[in-house]
Write an enzyme that holds these catalytic residues in place. Structure first.
Site: not given
Ligand code: HEM
Ligand SMILES: CC(=O)N[C@H]1CO[C@H](CO)[C@@H](O)[C@@H]1O
Ligand SMILES: *[C@@H]1O[C@H](CO)[C@@H](O)[C@H](O)[C@H]1NC(C)=O
Ligand SMILES: *[C@@H]1O[C@H](CO)[C@@H](O)[C@H](O)[C@H]1NC(C)=O
Ligand SMILES: *[C@@H]1O[C@H](CO)[C@@H](O)[C@H](O)[C@H]1NC(C)=O
Length: 327
Positions: A64, A68-69, A72, A74, A93, A159, A189, A241, A246, A251
């Site tokens: 993730r 995100h890096d 936003v 690059g 974030n 997004p 995901h 997932d 898994s 996977d």
């Molecule tokens: C349309 C594109 C995407 C959307 C809308 C999206 C949205 C989200 C959201 C809403 C979460 C949950 C955050 C939370 O509940 O705190 C999430 C988690 C995550 N996303 Fe995405 N994501 C997208 C693309 C990607 C891509 C491209 C990757 C990596 C290749 C990715 C990897 C992950 C991972 C690994 C998590 C779990 C993070 C954790 O367990 O700490 N996502 N994403």
């Molecule tokens: C890790 C981190 O910096 N989280 C920030 C994400 O955004 C919220 C709301 O602006 C901040 O309060 C958190 O510190």
């Protein structure tokens, strides 16, 4: 060197410029010989292996983080910068984590070769290592990124979980990534978690119908309703997932789940249903080379709007730029 060959190279470079990847500097093995005989990638790999053995959820954290890096401003490690108004303070974030892992790797490489290895490259190398450790394929990454000096919460335009497939394709296209890249990257995901607040609408009031999202499997719906009560203020975590065997492995299980209508976020489910992406999803679910293609898509993601050559800097600490900007 023949003239035709030189022309081809020049043309390749011109075309590569359009995809934002031609400064000639991103390359496989960029650090070879730049830190005496030390293998920088192996040093980072050792740190990640040690963290992973204590906390396998770092795979999700790092995937993730790289997304995100790179999405936003690059892949320039701008997500790592601390500050009152930096990217990491923006709402999306909230749940990005893993900053300490990058710090730990940075401390080790700085102690061996100060000022050589960028934070932006550490994110990409660490993510690759974590994916492989989780049982995903090991892919070869390019390096040579430099670190950015700008990080603004206002630049964060990621997004939302309810984005449509076509709008998501547009968002990826703007970063030089095509719809297949997007389908493979969303396979990220296959690990990690989300929270009730990000999909509760699908359980109780989908698109203001007062009803659940009709595309969700009813067994999953009932499970999630228990996990995410309608008016609860507790924001429980939920695996992205839903295959318990898994949910920690990179996977193709995510694709099999979304075909079974067991996607958690709206975009996850739509990916399997939208005619723009359903064929690719079906092919991956059947076993079409997920780990290789996922790795290739990660490499492409890792080349988005990078700084190379003399651009940017090599930060000493990943959390702060080297020379504070004066206003
Ligand atoms: C349309 C594109 C995407 C959307 C809308 C999206 C949205 C989200 C959201 C809403 C979460 C949950 C955050 C939370 O509940 O705190 C999430 C988690 C995550 N996303 Fe995405 N994501 C997208 C693309 C990607 C891509 C491209 C990757 C990596 C290749 C990715 C990897 C992950 C991972 C690994 C998590 C779990 C993070 C954790 O367990 O700490 N996502 N994403
Ligand atoms: C890790 C981190 O910096 N989280 C920030 C994400 O955004 C919220 C709301 O602006 C901040 O309060 C958190 O510190
Ligand atoms: C954040 O804001 C506070 C109060 O305005 C200020 O003292 C502090 O130096 C700022 N920190 C950074 C990293 O800019
Ligand atoms: C939750 O709140 C809504 C609106 O206030 C109400 O209509 C609904 O019955 C509540 N649901 C539960 C399970 O308490
Ligand atoms: C994909 O969507 C199209 C259009 O709705 C449909 O005709 C086709 O059967 C779907 N294919 C798969 C593999 O789901």
């Amino acid at each position: 060197m023949s003239k035709a060959y030189t022309t081809t190279l020049a043309l390749a470079c011109i075309f590569a410029t359009f995809s934002g990847s031609c400064n000639g500097a991103l390359q496989v093995g960029f650090y070879r010989g730049k830190c005496r005989t030390v293998d920088v990638e192996a040093i980072v790999g050792g740190v990640i292996r040690a963290w992973f053995s204590r906390d396998p959820t770092i795979v999700a954290a790092l995937l993730r983080m790289q997304f995100h890096d790179c999405f936003v401003n690059g892949c320039d490690a701008s997500i790592l910068l601390d500050g009152n108004n930096s990217e990491k303070t923006a709402i999306p974030n909230l749940s990005v984590r893993g900053y300490e892992i990058i710090d730990a790797a940075k401390v080790v490489v700085e102690s061996i070769c100060p000022g050589v290895v960028s934070c932006a490259d550490i994110i990409v190398m660490a993510t690759r290592d974590a994916v492989a450790l989780s049982g995903g394929g090991r892919y070869i990454v390019q390096t040579g990124r430099r670190d950015g000096t700008v990080s603004l919460a206002n630049n964060v335009n990621l997004p939302a979980p309810s984005i449509s497939v076509s709008n998501s394709i547009n968002a990826f296209n703007k970063k030089g990534l095509n719809s297949n890249d997007m389908v493979y990257l969303l396979g990220g995901h296959t690990v990690g978690i989300t929270h009730c607040s990000l999909f509760r609408d699908r359980l109780y009031n989908f698109q203001n119908t007062g009803k659940p999202d009709p595309t969700m499997d009813t067994t999953l719906l009932n499970t999630l309703k228990r996990r995410c009560p309608q008016n609860s203020t507790v924001d429980n975590p939920v695996n992205l997932d839903q295959n318990p065997l898994s949910s920690m492995t990179v996977d193709n299980s995510y694709y099999r789940q979304i075909i079974l209508r067991r996607g958690i976020l709206q975009i996850d489910q739509e990916l399997a249903l939208d005619p723009l992406t359903n064929l690719t999803v079906a092919a991956i679910a059947k076993g079409f080379d997920f780990s290789t293609r996922f790795g290739q898509a990660m490499v492409k993601l890792g080349a988005v709007e990078v700084l190379t050559g003399a651009q940017g800097e090599i930060r000493r600490s990943c959390r702060a730029i080297n020379t504070p900007l004066k206003n």
